[in-house]
Design a protein around this motif. Structure first.
Motif, PDB file in Angstrom:
ATOM      1  N   LEU A 154      22.544  45.509  35.228  1.00  0.00           N
ATOM      2  CA  LEU A 154      23.267  46.109  34.111  1.00  0.00           C
ATOM      3  C   LEU A 154      23.721  47.551  34.344  1.00  0.00           C
ATOM      4  O   LEU A 154      24.885  47.875  34.064  1.00  0.00           O
ATOM      5  N   THR A 158      27.673  48.452  34.546  1.00  0.00           N
ATOM      6  CA  THR A 158      28.291  49.441  33.662  1.00  0.00           C
ATOM      7  C   THR A 158      29.165  50.408  34.453  1.00  0.00           C
ATOM      8  O   THR A 158      30.297  50.717  34.058  1.00  0.00           O
ATOM      9  N   PHE A 215      26.591  49.906  26.644  1.00  0.00           N
ATOM     10  CA  PHE A 215      25.708  49.338  27.659  1.00  0.00           C
ATOM     11  C   PHE A 215      24.324  49.998  27.645  1.00  0.00           C
ATOM     12  O   PHE A 215      23.330  49.356  27.991  1.00  0.00           O
ATOM     13  N   MET A 218      22.421  48.157  25.124  1.00  0.00           N
ATOM     14  CA  MET A 218      22.028  46.854  25.668  1.00  0.00           C
ATOM     15  C   MET A 218      20.802  46.982  26.568  1.00  0.00           C
ATOM     16  O   MET A 218      19.873  46.171  26.499  1.00  0.00           O
ATOM     17  N   GLU A 219      20.794  48.020  27.400  1.00  0.00           N
ATOM     18  CA  GLU A 219      19.642  48.259  28.277  1.00  0.00           C
ATOM     19  C   GLU A 219      18.376  48.506  27.465  1.00  0.00           C
ATOM     20  O   GLU A 219      17.309  47.996  27.792  1.00  0.00           O
TER      21      GLU A 219
END
Length: 228
Positions: A154, A158, A215, A218-219
């Motif tokens: 991820l 990104t 992002f 999301m992490e």
């Protein structure tokens, strides 16, 4: 005080006068459309290339490695021109499609390496654990390895997304009016470079910042789910 007034006047001329903000909005739409189309292609094709490169069969590994080496070794603007003037010349005259395909194919080579590094970062014992539970190799990859690899990928994913946004600035080479190309149109009317360049720079910063925030959240969610 005069400098501030002069700056405000330049920004007014570059953005508000004669509704020139519409040009930036149209250019932004082109930039975003190309980026989203290209990232969809590269996300899927990159995974295919990654699996080919990780395959035990040379007939799959070698073409994937050759593709990745060639794409990574040629500047993206050259690939864009090749796609426009050679590969898709007699296929389509839609410049947007050409740009999406060119950037998608370029990004897929980098995505493949991102996925590969994410998968290789997963403890090899996870595969053995899955097989010991009676899962096939494919089932183990899908249910155990891939979910962990996605978390590993991820941050780099990104970065590639953000790089792709900025790389689209070269589509002016095929006469597409993206966010960067708007500068030429505005500058030719105002005879001032600072105003439009400042606006475009701020626009790119906002796009990349929004992507970074999305992002990052999301992490954090993925890390939270790991603690449960």
């Amino acid at each position: 005080m005069e400098m501030i007034l002069d700056l405000l006047d330049k920004l007014y001329q570059a953005f508000l006068y004669q509704d020139r903000w519409r040009l930036y909005l149209d250019g932004l739409g082109v930039t975003v459309s190309i980026t989203l189309g290209a990232i969809c292609i590269s996300t899927v094709l990159g995974m295919v290339l990654c699996l080919m490169k990780l395959s035990k069969y040379k007939i799959l590994r070698w073409p994937a490695q050759a593709y990745i080496d060639i794409i990574r070794g040629i500047p993206v603007v050259v690939q864009l021109l090749i796609m426009y003037n050679v590969v898709l010349l007699n296929v389509t005259d839609n410049k947007m499609v050409v740009a999406i395909v060119a950037f998608g194919l370029n990004s897929s080579a980098y995505m493949a390496e991102i996925y590969r590094s994410g998968i290789n970062a997963v403890d090899p014992g996870q595969m053995e654990a899955g097989r010991s539970l009676g899962l096939t190799k494919t089932q183990t990859m899908w249910h155990i390895i891939f979910p962990q690899a996605i978390k590993n990928c991820l941050p780099t994913y990104t970065s590639e997304f953000i790089v792709l946004v900025k790389e689209t600035a070269v589509v002016g080479y095929i006469a597409l009016t993206d966010l960067t190309k708007v500068y030429s149109a505005i500058q030719s009317k105002t005879y001032d470079a600072f105003g439009p360049l400042l606006i475009i720079a701020v626009a790119y910063f906002c796009i990349t910042k929004v992507l970074s925030i999305i992002f990052a959240r999301m992490e954090r969610r993925l890390r939270t789910s790991d603690r449960r």
